[in-house]
Design a protein around this motif. Structure first.
Motif, PDB file in Angstrom:
ATOM      1  N   ILE A  67       0.872  -1.258  -0.047  1.00  0.00           N
ATOM      2  CA  ILE A  67      -0.134  -0.100   0.081  1.00  0.00           C
ATOM      3  C   ILE A  67       1.038   1.271  -0.158  1.00  0.00           C
ATOM      4  N   LEU A  68       2.066   1.220   0.670  1.00  0.00           N
ATOM      5  CA  LEU A  68       3.019   2.381   0.534  1.00  0.00           C
ATOM      6  C   LEU A  68       3.718   2.338  -0.793  1.00  0.00           C
ATOM      7  N   ASN A  69       3.192   2.833  -1.750  1.00  0.00           N
ATOM      8  CA  ASN A  69       3.452   2.994  -3.132  1.00  0.00           C
ATOM      9  C   ASN A  69       3.632   4.357  -3.871  1.00  0.00           C
ATOM     10  N   SER A  70       4.256   4.494  -4.978  1.00  0.00           N
ATOM     11  CA  SER A  70       4.313   5.661  -5.651  1.00  0.00           C
ATOM     12  C   SER A  70       2.915   6.169  -5.944  1.00  0.00           C
ATOM     13  N   ARG A  71       1.907   5.759  -6.255  1.00  0.00           N
ATOM     14  CA  ARG A  71       0.406   5.949  -6.225  1.00  0.00           C
ATOM     15  C   ARG A  71       0.174   6.716  -4.999  1.00  0.00           C
ATOM     16  N   LEU A  72       0.165   6.086  -3.939  1.00  0.00           N
ATOM     17  CA  LEU A  72       0.086   6.653  -2.401  1.00  0.00           C
ATOM     18  C   LEU A  72       0.936   7.985  -2.348  1.00  0.00           C
ATOM     19  N   PHE A  73       2.004   7.879  -2.470  1.00  0.00           N
ATOM     20  CA  PHE A  73       3.029   8.802  -2.161  1.00  0.00           C
ATOM     21  C   PHE A  73       2.443  10.084  -2.832  1.00  0.00           C
ATOM     22  N   ARG A  74       2.107   9.989  -4.152  1.00  0.00           N
ATOM     23  CA  ARG A  74       1.725  10.976  -4.947  1.00  0.00           C
ATOM     24  C   ARG A  74       0.425  11.723  -4.352  1.00  0.00           C
ATOM     25  N   GLN A  75      -0.390  11.238  -3.518  1.00  0.00           N
ATOM     26  CA  GLN A  75      -1.744  11.728  -3.014  1.00  0.00           C
ATOM     27  C   GLN A  75      -1.258  12.583  -1.696  1.00  0.00           C
ATOM     28  N   LEU A  76      -0.159  12.517  -1.203  1.00  0.00           N
ATOM     29  CA  LEU A  76       0.351  13.073   0.054  1.00  0.00           C
ATOM     30  C   LEU A  76       0.815  14.349  -0.314  1.00  0.00           C
ATOM     31  N   PRO A  77       0.752  15.584   0.542  1.00  0.00           N
ATOM     32  CA  PRO A  77       1.144  16.865   0.078  1.00  0.00           C
ATOM     33  C   PRO A  77       2.760  16.841  -0.376  1.00  0.00           C
ATOM     34  N   ARG A  78       3.309  17.469  -1.135  1.00  0.00           N
ATOM     35  CA  ARG A  78       4.726  17.562  -1.492  1.00  0.00           C
ATOM     36  C   ARG A  78       5.510  17.688  -0.454  1.00  0.00           C
ATOM     37  N   GLY A  79       6.457  17.074   0.206  1.00  0.00           N
ATOM     38  CA  GLY A  79       7.403  17.238   1.047  1.00  0.00           C
ATOM     39  C   GLY A  79       6.713  16.564   2.589  1.00  0.00           C
ATOM     40  N   ALA A  80       5.694  15.796   2.215  1.00  0.00           N
ATOM     41  CA  ALA A  80       5.436  14.990   3.571  1.00  0.00           C
ATOM     42  C   ALA A  80       6.598  14.027   3.951  1.00  0.00           C
ATOM     43  N   ALA A  81       6.193  13.335   5.063  1.00  0.00           N
ATOM     44  CA  ALA A  81       7.096  12.336   5.720  1.00  0.00           C
ATOM     45  C   ALA A  81       6.304  11.206   5.968  1.00  0.00           C
ATOM     46  N   LEU A  82       6.959  10.113   5.965  1.00  0.00           N
ATOM     47  CA  LEU A  82       6.469   8.657   6.346  1.00  0.00           C
ATOM     48  C   LEU A  82       7.147   7.898   7.534  1.00  0.00           C
ATOM     49  N   ILE A  83       6.217   7.388   8.213  1.00  0.00           N
ATOM     50  CA  ILE A  83       6.741   6.721   9.514  1.00  0.00           C
ATOM     51  C   ILE A  83       5.896   5.184   9.346  1.00  0.00           C
ATOM     52  N   ASN A  84       6.865   4.189   8.971  1.00  0.00           N
ATOM     53  CA  ASN A  84       6.037   2.764   8.814  1.00  0.00           C
ATOM     54  C   ASN A  84       6.595   2.058  10.062  1.00  0.00           C
ATOM     55  N   VAL A  85       5.413   1.940  10.983  1.00  0.00           N
ATOM     56  CA  VAL A  85       5.766   0.846  12.117  1.00  0.00           C
ATOM     57  C   VAL A  85       4.766  -0.207  12.182  1.00  0.00           C
ATOM     58  N   GLY A  86       4.189  -0.542  10.880  1.00  0.00           N
ATOM     59  CA  GLY A  86       3.253  -1.368  10.508  1.00  0.00           C
ATOM     60  C   GLY A  86       3.998  -2.625  10.143  1.00  0.00           C
ATOM     61  N   ARG A  87       4.032  -2.887   9.061  1.00  0.00           N
ATOM     62  CA  ARG A  87       4.734  -4.106   8.650  1.00  0.00           C
ATOM     63  C   ARG A  87       5.676  -3.993   7.226  1.00  0.00           C
ATOM     64  N   GLY A  88       6.853  -4.325   7.384  1.00  0.00           N
ATOM     65  CA  GLY A  88       7.753  -4.058   6.077  1.00  0.00           C
ATOM     66  C   GLY A  88       6.901  -4.145   4.726  1.00  0.00           C
ATOM     67  N   ALA A  89       6.262  -5.407   4.481  1.00  0.00           N
ATOM     68  CA  ALA A  89       5.571  -5.503   3.411  1.00  0.00           C
ATOM     69  C   ALA A  89       4.508  -4.613   2.911  1.00  0.00           C
ATOM     70  N   HIS A  90       4.512  -3.733   3.748  1.00  0.00           N
ATOM     71  CA  HIS A  90       3.459  -2.475   3.306  1.00  0.00           C
ATOM     72  C   HIS A  90       4.194  -1.864   2.133  1.00  0.00           C
ATOM     73  N   LEU A  91       5.232  -1.596   2.261  1.00  0.00           N
ATOM     74  CA  LEU A  91       6.313  -0.530   1.678  1.00  0.00           C
ATOM     75  C   LEU A  91       6.938  -1.214   0.205  1.00  0.00           C
ATOM     76  N   ILE A  92       6.666  -0.497  -0.872  1.00  0.00           N
ATOM     77  CA  ILE A  92       7.429  -0.644  -2.100  1.00  0.00           C
ATOM     78  C   ILE A  92       8.737  -0.099  -1.974  1.00  0.00           C
ATOM     79  N   ASN A  93       9.990  -0.752  -1.636  1.00  0.00           N
ATOM     80  CA  ASN A  93      11.090   0.123  -1.330  1.00  0.00           C
ATOM     81  C   ASN A  93      11.508   0.801  -2.296  1.00  0.00           C
ATOM     82  N   ALA A  94      11.400   0.472  -3.736  1.00  0.00           N
ATOM     83  CA  ALA A  94      11.877   1.238  -5.021  1.00  0.00           C
ATOM     84  C   ALA A  94      11.126   2.402  -4.827  1.00  0.00           C
ATOM     85  N   ASP A  95       9.786   2.323  -4.637  1.00  0.00           N
ATOM     86  CA  ASP A  95       8.747   3.404  -4.748  1.00  0.00           C
ATOM     87  C   ASP A  95       9.136   4.393  -3.539  1.00  0.00           C
TER      88      ASP A  95
END
Length: 172
Positions: A67-95
């Motif tokens: 779910i934490l992928n380029s499509r989701l990141f583009r929906q955040l305000p420019r310059g936002a920050a991410l904290i992932n304390v859920g699960r590693g597989a939520h994140l697409i590393n390259a994105d």
């Protein structure tokens, strides 16, 4: 805060004294005092558009994997920050790296990674915009764990529904 019911509720309570405008998104849309609540897929874009720091606490399900992928990141305000304390597989590393390079995201704190542990040569280790913590965002404390176990036993003995029970239909 994505995953704003069980774990999210506690984190939101901890952030309240700092004066952050608080918002949460979950599948169910549980009401939380002093928190702007968004629910379901249809409200995810609206939630993301107003979120400067996204804290992911979602359970890992087929729907949340990646779910934490380029499509989701583009929906955040420019310059936002991410904290992932859920699960590693939520994140697409390259994105994540792409979003940081494009300055869509300014920083990330990762308590969970995929794979875990990260190999020594993984690019996250060398990136100054990424802070990696050793998967310690949530630790069990015996004092509170005992209280919780006793609470669930009392619910069971009283024939009440057990709070925090796993719903296999939801995947968590």
């Amino acid at each position: 805060m994505a995953g704003a019911v069980m774990l999210g509720k506690h984190v939101l309570q901890q952030l309240r004294p700092f004066g952050f405008p608080l918002a949460g998104w979950s599948r169910s849309g549980a009401t939380l005092e002093g928190v702007e609540v968004f629910a379901g897929e249809s409200q995810l874009p609206e939630f993301l558009a107003r979120t400067d720091i996204l804290i992911c606490l979602l359970p890992l399900t087929d729907e949340t994997r990646g779910i934490l992928n380029s499509r989701l990141f583009r929906q955040l305000p420019r310059g936002a920050a991410l904290i992932n304390v859920g699960r590693g597989a939520h994140l697409i590393n390259a994105d994540l790296l792409e979003a940081l390079d494009a300055e869509q995201l300014r920083a990330a704190v990762l308590d969970v990674c995929d794979p875990e542990p990260l190999p020594q040569d993984h690019p996250f280790w060398r990136d100054p915009r990424i802070i990696i913590t050793p998967h310690v965002a949530s630790m069990t404390h015996p004092e509170t764990a005992v209280e919780r176990v006793l609470e669930v036993i009392a619910q069971h003995q009283a024939g009440m529904p057990l709070s925090g029970a796993i719903d296999r239909n939801k995947g968590y």
